[in-house]
Design a protein around this motif. Structure first.
Motif, PDB file in Angstrom:
ATOM      1  N   SER A  72      20.626  -6.639  70.053  1.00 26.58           N
ATOM      2  CA  SER A  72      19.864  -5.900  71.065  1.00 26.58           C
ATOM      3  C   SER A  72      18.362  -6.037  70.826  1.00 26.58           C
ATOM      4  O   SER A  72      17.588  -6.124  71.788  1.00 26.58           O
ATOM      5  CB  SER A  72      20.278  -4.426  71.113  1.00 26.58           C
ATOM      6  OG  SER A  72      19.891  -3.724  69.959  1.00 26.58           O
ATOM      7  N   CYS A  83      18.639  -4.592  77.513  1.00 24.95           N
ATOM      8  CA  CYS A  83      19.856  -4.660  76.706  1.00 24.95           C
ATOM      9  C   CYS A  83      20.171  -3.292  76.114  1.00 24.95           C
ATOM     10  O   CYS A  83      19.320  -2.684  75.487  1.00 24.95           O
ATOM     11  CB  CYS A  83      19.691  -5.681  75.590  1.00 24.95           C
ATOM     12  SG  CYS A  83      21.139  -5.827  74.529  1.00 24.95           S
ATOM     13  N   CYS A  85      22.567  -1.298  73.528  1.00 27.43           N
ATOM     14  CA  CYS A  85      23.500  -1.343  72.407  1.00 27.43           C
ATOM     15  C   CYS A  85      24.297  -0.044  72.451  1.00 27.43           C
ATOM     16  O   CYS A  85      23.724   1.036  72.256  1.00 27.43           O
ATOM     17  CB  CYS A  85      22.748  -1.481  71.085  1.00 27.43           C
ATOM     18  SG  CYS A  85      23.831  -1.538  69.642  1.00 27.43           S
TER      19      CYS A  85
END
Length: 149
Positions: A72, A83, A85
């Motif tokens: 990430s 992104c 995570c």
């Protein structure tokens, strides 16, 4: 739908399971590797997936390493990538609904196979709600534009 997959050695087995799971559902996959459990450097694979998303070669990306964290970090350095995570289904859904995440990062050593597939299924099935969330995503993009010219 066309997605990119990428992993390091710690995420290889989960990546392969995700690839089979999503292709069985009709999703087209571009697999950027790695292609074994031999030790590799995760930034190389995270970058390939993030660039594919950023450049519009694929709609979304999924990254897998031991914790999901390293992947990430790399992906979020690429302009246009958001992104997330995550290690639970609720966060996966909200990352798409409210934040319009276009890359998902998973930790194979954190979520395991069963939960990992549920997270992927939820994330791929969710759609950005827009509305008031557009303003906030635009604010994220403004920060990105300020620092990544």
């Amino acid at each position: 739908m066309k997605i990119a997959l990428g992993c390091d050695h710690g995420g290889y087995e989960l990546k392969e399971a995700i690839k089979k799971y999503v292709t069985d559902k009709g999703v087209e996959v571009v697999d950027f590797g790695t292609h074994s459990t031999d030790s590799v450097d995760y930034p190389e694979y995270g970058l390939k997936v993030a660039e594919a998303v950023s450049q519009g070669q694929v709609e979304q990306g999924i990254l897998i390493c031991g914790t999901g964290l390293g992947m990430s970090y790399v992906a979020n350095k690429v302009k246009g990538v958001r992104c997330a995570c995550v290690s639970d289904v609720f966060s996966a859904e909200m990352s798409k609904l409210h934040n319009n995440a276009n890359v998902l990062a998973l930790g194979a050593r954190v979520v395991g196979l069963g939960l990992g597939l549920k997270i992927v299924d939820t994330w791929l099935g969710a759609e950005f709600e827009g509305g008031r969330h557009n303003r906030r995503v635009d604010m994220i993009t403004a920060v990105e534009d300020k620092y990544f010219k």
